[in-house]
Design a protein around this motif. Structure first.
Motif, short mmCIF file in Angstrom:
data_model
loop_
_atom_site.label_atom_id
_atom_site.label_comp_id
_atom_site.label_asym_id
_atom_site.label_seq_id
_atom_site.Cartn_x
_atom_site.Cartn_y
_atom_site.Cartn_z
N SER A 65 -20.56 44.02 6.57
CA SER A 65 -21.29 43.49 5.21
C SER A 65 -20.24 43.69 4.10
O SER A 65 -20.42 43.49 3.02
N TYR A 66 -18.94 44.41 4.77
CA TYR A 66 -17.90 44.77 3.50
C TYR A 66 -16.77 43.90 3.47
O TYR A 66 -16.43 43.36 4.61
N ALA A 67 -16.36 43.42 2.42
CA ALA A 67 -14.98 43.15 2.20
C ALA A 67 -14.09 44.24 2.49
O ALA A 67 -14.41 45.41 2.18
N MET A 68 -13.14 44.01 3.19
CA MET A 68 -11.97 44.91 3.54
C MET A 68 -10.69 44.57 2.76
O MET A 68 -10.29 43.35 2.51
N GLY A 69 -9.96 45.76 2.32
CA GLY A 69 -8.60 45.62 1.91
C GLY A 69 -7.56 46.49 2.10
O GLY A 69 -8.00 47.88 2.62
N TRP A 70 -6.46 46.23 1.54
CA TRP A 70 -5.24 47.44 1.53
C TRP A 70 -4.64 47.46 0.22
O TRP A 70 -4.47 46.43 -0.42
N PHE A 71 -4.45 48.76 -0.27
CA PHE A 71 -3.77 49.13 -1.40
C PHE A 71 -2.55 49.69 -0.91
O PHE A 71 -2.44 50.32 0.22
N ARG A 72 -1.52 50.29 -1.85
CA ARG A 72 -0.52 51.04 -1.75
C ARG A 72 -0.08 51.79 -2.97
O ARG A 72 -0.32 51.18 -3.87
N GLN A 73 0.58 52.82 -2.51
CA GLN A 73 0.98 53.77 -3.76
C GLN A 73 2.40 54.25 -3.40
O GLN A 73 2.57 54.87 -2.55
N ALA A 74 3.34 53.94 -4.25
CA ALA A 74 4.73 54.43 -3.94
C ALA A 74 4.84 55.54 -5.00
O ALA A 74 4.10 55.83 -5.84
N PRO A 75 5.73 56.46 -4.44
CA PRO A 75 5.96 57.88 -5.70
C PRO A 75 6.20 57.43 -6.94
O PRO A 75 7.18 56.46 -7.17
N GLU A 111 1.80 53.53 -9.79
CA GLU A 111 0.08 53.38 -9.61
C GLU A 111 -0.18 52.78 -8.51
O GLU A 111 0.60 52.04 -7.87
N ARG A 112 -1.27 53.02 -7.93
CA ARG A 112 -1.99 52.40 -6.62
C ARG A 112 -1.89 50.77 -6.72
O ARG A 112 -2.49 50.23 -8.14
N GLU A 113 -1.68 50.00 -6.03
CA GLU A 113 -1.60 48.55 -6.35
C GLU A 113 -2.19 47.70 -5.03
O GLU A 113 -2.25 48.41 -3.85
N PHE A 114 -2.77 46.88 -5.54
CA PHE A 114 -3.51 46.03 -4.66
C PHE A 114 -2.23 45.26 -3.60
O PHE A 114 -1.55 44.65 -4.16
N ALA A 134 5.66 53.07 0.93
CA ALA A 134 4.57 53.58 0.16
C ALA A 134 3.34 54.09 1.05
O ALA A 134 3.74 54.11 2.39
N VAL A 135 2.38 54.85 0.39
CA VAL A 135 1.15 55.30 1.23
C VAL A 135 0.24 53.98 1.22
O VAL A 135 0.03 53.84 0.16
N TYR A 136 -0.31 53.58 2.23
CA TYR A 136 -0.97 52.47 2.34
C TYR A 136 -2.62 53.12 2.57
O TYR A 136 -2.92 53.73 3.72
N TYR A 137 -3.49 52.65 2.00
CA TYR A 137 -4.68 52.64 1.87
C TYR A 137 -5.52 51.64 2.07
O TYR A 137 -5.58 50.55 1.77
N CYS A 138 -6.60 52.09 3.07
CA CYS A 138 -7.43 50.96 3.44
C CYS A 138 -8.80 51.31 2.60
O CYS A 138 -9.05 52.36 2.07
N ALA A 139 -9.42 50.07 2.18
CA ALA A 139 -10.73 50.16 1.44
C ALA A 139 -11.71 49.31 1.68
O ALA A 139 -11.42 48.18 2.19
N GLY A 147 -9.97 55.06 2.65
CA GLY A 147 -9.23 55.97 3.66
C GLY A 147 -8.25 56.95 3.07
O GLY A 147 -8.08 56.99 1.79
N GLN A 148 -7.79 57.83 3.96
CA GLN A 148 -7.03 59.00 3.36
C GLN A 148 -5.49 58.43 3.37
O GLN A 148 -4.67 59.06 2.70
N GLY A 149 -5.16 57.15 3.67
CA GLY A 149 -3.69 56.75 3.87
C GLY A 149 -3.00 56.95 4.82
O GLY A 149 -2.98 58.06 5.48
N THR A 150 -1.87 56.02 4.98
CA THR A 150 -0.96 56.37 6.07
C THR A 150 0.34 55.84 5.55
O THR A 150 0.64 54.94 4.59
N GLN A 151 1.33 56.67 5.83
CA GLN A 151 2.85 56.54 5.15
C GLN A 151 3.51 55.45 5.79
O GLN A 151 3.96 55.33 7.13
#
Length: 126
Positions: free
Chosen positions: A31-41, A44-47, A92-97, A117-121
């Motif tokens: 029932s969810y759309a799923m996505g990935w974002f990332r955040q470099a040191p 800001e977190r980006e789509f 970056a750290v990659y986050y699932c959403a 999610g908690q993120g993966t480097q």
């Protein structure tokens, strides 16, 4: 709410590939759309990308278009991010959403994603 756990990050040379996975538990995954974002040191977190519940519709950031591919397997409650031709700037750290299903117009806005999610480097060396 859905719980998300990413895996598959690591160190890779420029030009290489990685595949990230995100396993979901909890409420009905399909029932969810799923996505990935990332955040470099220091940034800001980006789509990065998003995919609709049925996998028919997807959207990508211009910076990854043609190199990254998002997919999902609803039978396994898992979403994937295949990353090819990696560049040092992909580090970056990659986050699932997850978000309640909406039009892909809303994907780039992090405020609409309710579970993370908690993120993966991911580190890409030059």
């Amino acid at each position: 709410q859905v719980q998300l756990v990413e895996s598959g990050g690591g160190l890779v040379q420029a030009g290489g590939s990685l595949r990230l996975s995100c396993a979901a538990t909890g409420r009905t995954f399909r029932s969810y759309a799923m996505g990935w974002f990332r955040q470099a040191p220091g940034k800001e977190r980006e789509f990065v990308t998003g995919i609709s519940w049925g996998g028919v519709s997807s959207r990508y950031a211009d910076s990854v278009k043609g190199r990254f591919t998002i997919s999902r397997d609803n039978a396994k409650n898992t979403v994937y991010l295949q990353m090819n031709s990696l560049k040092p700037e992909d580090t970056a750290v990659y986050y699932c959403a997850a978000m309640d299903e909406r039009d892909s117009y809303y994907y780039p806005d992090a405020r609409f994603w309710g579970s993370w999610g908690q993120g993966t480097q991911v580190t890409v060396s030059s």
